[in-house]
Structure formats: structure tokens, C-alpha cells
Design a protein around this motif. Sequence first.
Motif, PDB file in Angstrom:
ATOM      1  N   ILE A  44      27.815  11.128 -75.558  1.00  0.00           N
ATOM      2  CA  ILE A  44      28.517  11.042 -74.280  1.00  0.00           C
ATOM      3  C   ILE A  44      29.848  10.341 -74.512  1.00  0.00           C
ATOM      4  O   ILE A  44      29.894   9.176 -74.927  1.00  0.00           O
ATOM      5  N   THR A 161      22.445  -0.193 -64.691  1.00  0.00           N
ATOM      6  CA  THR A 161      23.677   0.221 -65.374  1.00  0.00           C
ATOM      7  C   THR A 161      23.364   0.554 -66.831  1.00  0.00           C
ATOM      8  O   THR A 161      22.345   0.122 -67.384  1.00  0.00           O
ATOM      9  N   LEU A 165      28.690   2.950 -70.543  1.00  0.00           N
ATOM     10  CA  LEU A 165      28.763   4.243 -69.852  1.00  0.00           C
ATOM     11  C   LEU A 165      29.038   4.023 -68.363  1.00  0.00           C
ATOM     12  O   LEU A 165      28.116   4.051 -67.539  1.00  0.00           O
ATOM     13  N   GLY A 167      29.816   4.748 -64.662  1.00  0.00           N
ATOM     14  CA  GLY A 167      29.514   5.895 -63.816  1.00  0.00           C
ATOM     15  C   GLY A 167      28.124   6.457 -64.022  1.00  0.00           C
ATOM     16  O   GLY A 167      27.671   7.298 -63.236  1.00  0.00           O
ATOM     17  N   TRP A 168      27.434   6.030 -65.054  1.00  0.00           N
ATOM     18  CA  TRP A 168      26.061   6.462 -65.313  1.00  0.00           C
ATOM     19  C   TRP A 168      25.081   5.367 -64.892  1.00  0.00           C
ATOM     20  O   TRP A 168      25.411   4.186 -64.905  1.00  0.00           O
ATOM     21  N   ARG A 169      23.875   5.775 -64.534  1.00  0.00           N
ATOM     22  CA  ARG A 169      22.802   4.814 -64.321  1.00  0.00           C
ATOM     23  C   ARG A 169      21.533   5.339 -64.989  1.00  0.00           C
ATOM     24  O   ARG A 169      21.391   6.539 -65.202  1.00  0.00           O
ATOM     25  N   ARG A 185      24.545  10.787 -63.811  1.00  0.00           N
ATOM     26  CA  ARG A 185      25.898  10.495 -63.357  1.00  0.00           C
ATOM     27  C   ARG A 185      26.090  11.182 -62.006  1.00  0.00           C
ATOM     28  O   ARG A 185      26.135  12.403 -61.918  1.00  0.00           O
ATOM     29  N   GLU A 186      26.195  10.367 -60.986  1.00  0.00           N
ATOM     30  CA  GLU A 186      26.267  10.873 -59.607  1.00  0.00           C
ATOM     31  C   GLU A 186      27.487  11.752 -59.378  1.00  0.00           C
ATOM     32  O   GLU A 186      27.421  12.766 -58.672  1.00  0.00           O
ATOM     33  N   GLN A 187      28.597  11.388 -59.965  1.00  0.00           N
ATOM     34  CA  GLN A 187      29.882  12.036 -59.713  1.00  0.00           C
ATOM     35  C   GLN A 187      29.824  13.560 -59.870  1.00  0.00           C
ATOM     36  O   GLN A 187      30.343  14.307 -59.046  1.00  0.00           O
ATOM     37  N   ASP A 188      29.174  14.022 -60.945  1.00  0.00           N
ATOM     38  CA  ASP A 188      29.072  15.471 -61.146  1.00  0.00           C
ATOM     39  C   ASP A 188      27.616  15.918 -61.296  1.00  0.00           C
ATOM     40  O   ASP A 188      27.347  17.032 -61.711  1.00  0.00           O
ATOM     41  N   ARG A 189      26.695  15.004 -60.951  1.00  0.00           N
ATOM     42  CA  ARG A 189      25.247  15.275 -60.956  1.00  0.00           C
ATOM     43  C   ARG A 189      24.785  15.800 -62.328  1.00  0.00           C
ATOM     44  O   ARG A 189      24.108  16.815 -62.435  1.00  0.00           O
ATOM     45  N   THR A 190      25.193  15.055 -63.364  1.00  0.00           N
ATOM     46  CA  THR A 190      24.775  15.376 -64.723  1.00  0.00           C
ATOM     47  C   THR A 190      23.573  14.512 -65.099  1.00  0.00           C
ATOM     48  O   THR A 190      23.587  13.297 -64.883  1.00  0.00           O
TER      49      THR A 190
END
Length: 286
Positions: A44, A161, A165, A167-169, A185-190
Motif C-alpha cells: 500500500i 488506526t 497508513l 485514511g485506513w482503519r 479505507r472509507e474514502q474509496d471503500r477499499t
Amino acid sequence: MEQSMHYGSDYKSIPAISVQAGAELEVLPDVYCVTLQIVNIAFIGEAGSNEFVLVDAGMPSSAETIMEVAENRFGAGSKPKAIILTHGHFDHVGSTIELIRHWNVPVYAHQLELPFLTGQMNYPEPDASVEGGLLAKLSPMFPNEAIQLGQHIQALPADGTVPHLAGWRWLHTPGHTPGHISLFREQDRTLIAGDAFVTVRQDSLYKVITQEQEVNGPPRYLTTDWAAAKQSVLTLAALKPNVAVTGHGVPMQGVALTEGLQHLAAQFDQLAVPDYGKYVTSGMKH
């Protein structure tokens, strides 16, 4: 310290292979999936960056390949900021010690997975009696003894957290193992799902070899808590991931992933839970 690190006495390479072996796939500009025999690892971070993390450490004897991929993608002499382990099964930690010695980077896993990574507790024996195909029958040859990473392994932050990384949880997704985690990653649902679910029928040797794509529950021969595994799939399905990299099988995205994961969640008892096996509790199957 370093001298105390060691694998279990049963550690060895296994002769399992798939058509995807050696494949490298840029799933997203900053998510790079590499298949080592039958298991996936993920880098990543943007190509050429020195800010990247490795998720899982592949099969035994994969370290040289992993280092080579890292140098090709991120530059000569590059090394990750950390290694994140989804869980401690042999095919996900098989080259961890060599990578620690080469890179000298920290390794993180869930608190509940640490006993299996610090030599304190062996995993339960793989269940060769479980309903499934030939790979399940071969599973007793898979290593299951704890490895010892000593002071190089530490627990993931309790707040969810992920070190290095943004933005990832991480989410606790037990069932396959007690401390199994997935990354989201919520931002792009990865989603990096580990073995909470996979995109190949992992107990079938034929489907592992051919990598026939389908959303499946966790590998049957090593999953010991099916009630927890079901809840983990429900948790991940509720996230409605747009992209998923799983521990086994080809990464999936879009409608095929969404519908496949929703179907697995809705029909988990019928689709994922084996009809018989030593870790199957009565009452799960209808």
C-alpha cells in the motif's frame, strides 16, 4: 532480540501453486497485489514513494521475491515503514523473519494474534476431515506451530488506526483466527480482507489451481470459529466495499464484489459453513 526469532519446527515450503502464481496487479495506484504460489500480499503506497506498507508476508521461501518486487515498485534500497499482518497462519507470515532481518522494520498484528507470533501458542491443527476438496485433505502437511518474532512484533493501536497508513482503519474480523483483522479505507471503500472471505474456493485444489473466481467464506480447513466468521462477513458486507483484495483469489471490484459479498453474508450458513468438520458446531447449518 533478533537471535531469538524463529519459525516453528514444522516450517517448510508446500508444493501448492495456482495459475496466478507470480502475478502482480496494480489494483489501484496505491494498492499493489502480488500472488506468491496461492496467497496474496499487498503493498500500500504510491509507486516510487518511500512511504509504503506491506500487508502480510506470504509463503515460506518468498522473501527474495518480496524484496525484489519492493525494489522494482518503490526504488532501489526501498523498504516499507512497517509490515501489517492480517493474521499469523504460515502462508501469511512465511517470510516475515527474513524480511525483518533485511529491512529492520516493525511488524503489527492484533493483540489476540500475538500468542501465535511470539511462540506462546500453536494454532489448532488443520481439519483434514472438513467437508471440502483435495486441498482440505492435504492440510495436515501445512505448518501450524507458532513463530517467534520476539520484540519485533507489536499490537496494533487500540483505536483502529493503522501505523503509517493515513485514511485506513483496521477492523477485528475473527473466526478464521482469533485476532484476524481486515483493513478498510472509507474514502474509496477499499478493503484488504485477509482470509475473512476469499475470492476462490480455497479447499478445492482444482479451483485454487485455476483461480475460478467466486466470493467464498474463509478457508474451511483452518477456520475454527464459524459463528465469529459469519459475523465478520456481515461486518465487511455492511461496509459495501468497492474493491477487495483477499488473501486467496483474484482481487474483485464493482458489482461482482458487492453482489457476491451480499449473497455470501445472506447465505453464509449454506455457502460457507461446511456440513461437517471438527470445528463445526451443531445448529449452524439449517
